[in-house]
Design a protein around this motif. Sequence first.
Motif, PDB file in Angstrom:
ATOM      1  N   VAL A  59      45.467 -71.713  -2.290  1.00  0.00           N
ATOM      2  CA  VAL A  59      45.652 -70.887  -1.948  1.00  0.00           C
ATOM      3  C   VAL A  59      46.281 -70.414  -3.242  1.00  0.00           C
ATOM      4  CG1 VAL A  59      46.512 -68.467  -1.380  1.00  0.00           C
ATOM      5  CG2 VAL A  59      45.380 -71.070   0.941  1.00  0.00           C
ATOM      6  N   GLU A  60      46.869 -70.863  -3.243  1.00  0.00           N
ATOM      7  CA  GLU A  60      47.207 -70.389  -4.932  1.00  0.00           C
ATOM      8  C   GLU A  60      46.336 -69.499  -6.086  1.00  0.00           C
ATOM      9  OE1 GLU A  60      52.045 -70.956  -6.678  1.00  0.00           O
ATOM     10  OE2 GLU A  60      50.753 -73.146  -6.278  1.00  0.00           O
ATOM     11  N   ARG A  61      45.231 -71.113  -5.981  1.00  0.00           N
ATOM     12  CA  ARG A  61      44.612 -70.805  -7.063  1.00  0.00           C
ATOM     13  C   ARG A  61      43.326 -69.656  -6.794  1.00  0.00           C
ATOM     14  NH1 ARG A  61      40.055 -73.391  -6.582  1.00  0.00           N
ATOM     15  NH2 ARG A  61      40.604 -74.387  -5.113  1.00  0.00           N
ATOM     16  N   LEU A  62      43.604 -69.983  -5.314  1.00  0.00           N
ATOM     17  CA  LEU A  62      41.641 -68.708  -5.015  1.00  0.00           C
ATOM     18  C   LEU A  62      42.434 -67.445  -5.599  1.00  0.00           C
ATOM     19  CD1 LEU A  62      41.110 -69.979  -1.272  1.00  0.00           C
ATOM     20  CD2 LEU A  62      39.250 -70.394  -4.096  1.00  0.00           C
ATOM     21  N   THR A  63      43.758 -67.223  -5.155  1.00  0.00           N
ATOM     22  CA  THR A  63      43.874 -65.861  -5.174  1.00  0.00           C
ATOM     23  C   THR A  63      44.852 -65.593  -6.828  1.00  0.00           C
ATOM     24  OG1 THR A  63      45.801 -66.289  -4.517  1.00  0.00           O
ATOM     25  CG2 THR A  63      44.710 -65.751  -3.067  1.00  0.00           C
ATOM     26  N   ASP A  64      44.439 -66.601  -7.703  1.00  0.00           N
ATOM     27  CA  ASP A  64      45.487 -66.075  -8.755  1.00  0.00           C
ATOM     28  C   ASP A  64      44.240 -65.385  -9.933  1.00  0.00           C
ATOM     29  OD1 ASP A  64      46.961 -65.153 -11.165  1.00  0.00           O
ATOM     30  OD2 ASP A  64      46.911 -67.759 -11.525  1.00  0.00           O
ATOM     31  N   PRO A  65      44.222 -63.716 -10.145  1.00  0.00           N
ATOM     32  CA  PRO A  65      43.501 -63.059 -10.537  1.00  0.00           C
ATOM     33  C   PRO A  65      43.364 -63.332 -11.713  1.00  0.00           C
ATOM     34  CG  PRO A  65      45.694 -61.292 -10.646  1.00  0.00           C
ATOM     35  CD  PRO A  65      45.452 -63.067  -9.811  1.00  0.00           C
ATOM     36  N   ASP A  66      43.993 -64.231 -12.776  1.00  0.00           N
ATOM     37  CA  ASP A  66      43.990 -64.531 -14.238  1.00  0.00           C
ATOM     38  C   ASP A  66      42.982 -65.810 -14.419  1.00  0.00           C
ATOM     39  OD1 ASP A  66      45.397 -61.722 -14.612  1.00  0.00           O
ATOM     40  OD2 ASP A  66      46.449 -63.265 -14.157  1.00  0.00           O
ATOM     41  N   ARG A  67      42.642 -66.600 -14.009  1.00  0.00           N
ATOM     42  CA  ARG A  67      42.442 -68.018 -13.123  1.00  0.00           C
ATOM     43  C   ARG A  67      40.626 -67.826 -13.093  1.00  0.00           C
ATOM     44  NH1 ARG A  67      46.219 -72.729 -10.481  1.00  0.00           N
ATOM     45  NH2 ARG A  67      43.818 -73.575 -11.359  1.00  0.00           N
ATOM     46  N   ALA A  68      40.086 -67.794 -13.872  1.00  0.00           N
ATOM     47  CA  ALA A  68      38.706 -68.273 -13.658  1.00  0.00           C
ATOM     48  C   ALA A  68      38.020 -69.434 -12.850  1.00  0.00           C
ATOM     49  CB  ALA A  68      38.328 -68.870 -15.103  1.00  0.00           C
ATOM     50  N   ASP A  69      39.091 -70.018 -12.411  1.00  0.00           N
ATOM     51  CA  ASP A  69      38.667 -71.358 -11.884  1.00  0.00           C
ATOM     52  C   ASP A  69      39.388 -70.645 -10.575  1.00  0.00           C
ATOM     53  OD1 ASP A  69      41.318 -71.535 -11.798  1.00  0.00           O
ATOM     54  OD2 ASP A  69      41.166 -74.323 -12.087  1.00  0.00           O
ATOM     55  N   GLY A  70      39.323 -70.109 -10.074  1.00  0.00           N
ATOM     56  CA  GLY A  70      39.892 -69.868  -9.038  1.00  0.00           C
ATOM     57  C   GLY A  70      39.323 -68.723  -8.152  1.00  0.00           C
ATOM     58  N   GLY A  71      38.559 -68.505  -8.686  1.00  0.00           N
ATOM     59  CA  GLY A  71      36.875 -67.408  -8.321  1.00  0.00           C
ATOM     60  C   GLY A  71      37.461 -65.651  -8.432  1.00  0.00           C
TER      61      GLY A  71
END
Length: 191
Positions: A59-71
Amino acid sequence: MLPLLLIALLAGAPPALAGPPVHLEGTAFGQPFEIDALGTPPESVRQTLDGALAEIRTVERLTDPDRADGGLKPLNDAAGQGAQTVSPELLALLQRGQSFCVWTEGAFGPLGGDLLRAWGVSSNTPAIAPPSPERLLQATAAAGCDRLGIDVQKSQAALLPGSVLDFSGFAAGEAVDRAVEALKRNGAAAG
């Protein structure tokens, strides 16, 4: 402390506890969290805690607006460019966020990213002065529930131009829900 201390009965009837309580502490979304799992079979303690932690990290990865790998970043960057294929995990999160937007009749939803930015809430630089009425009107217009299109069959989502997804108001709750489900799947009786 971020409300990631999970205190919820995970099974129907009170179970006989299979093992001693297990405890995990960490940091997520910039805040400390704790997980206590009770009644975890001794042979699956590590799997139980790892599963809950993995859900929080997802969830941390998915919701991070700066991570290209999160979506979120690619989806926000493609606003106005048509449908984008998204991961099943992100698709589920988008559906849940959009349903909450509809349920609250647009009062709160995942499309308020531009509005939060206007106030300096979603950036490292807080707003020095309140945004102008024109800026607020523009940001509010970009936050409507209908500005996110989801096609479950194709696993695609599309944002209208000017809209920005921001799950900061949802991320911790989603992480807790997913961690609880992971505890259940991996045999914890309570957590």
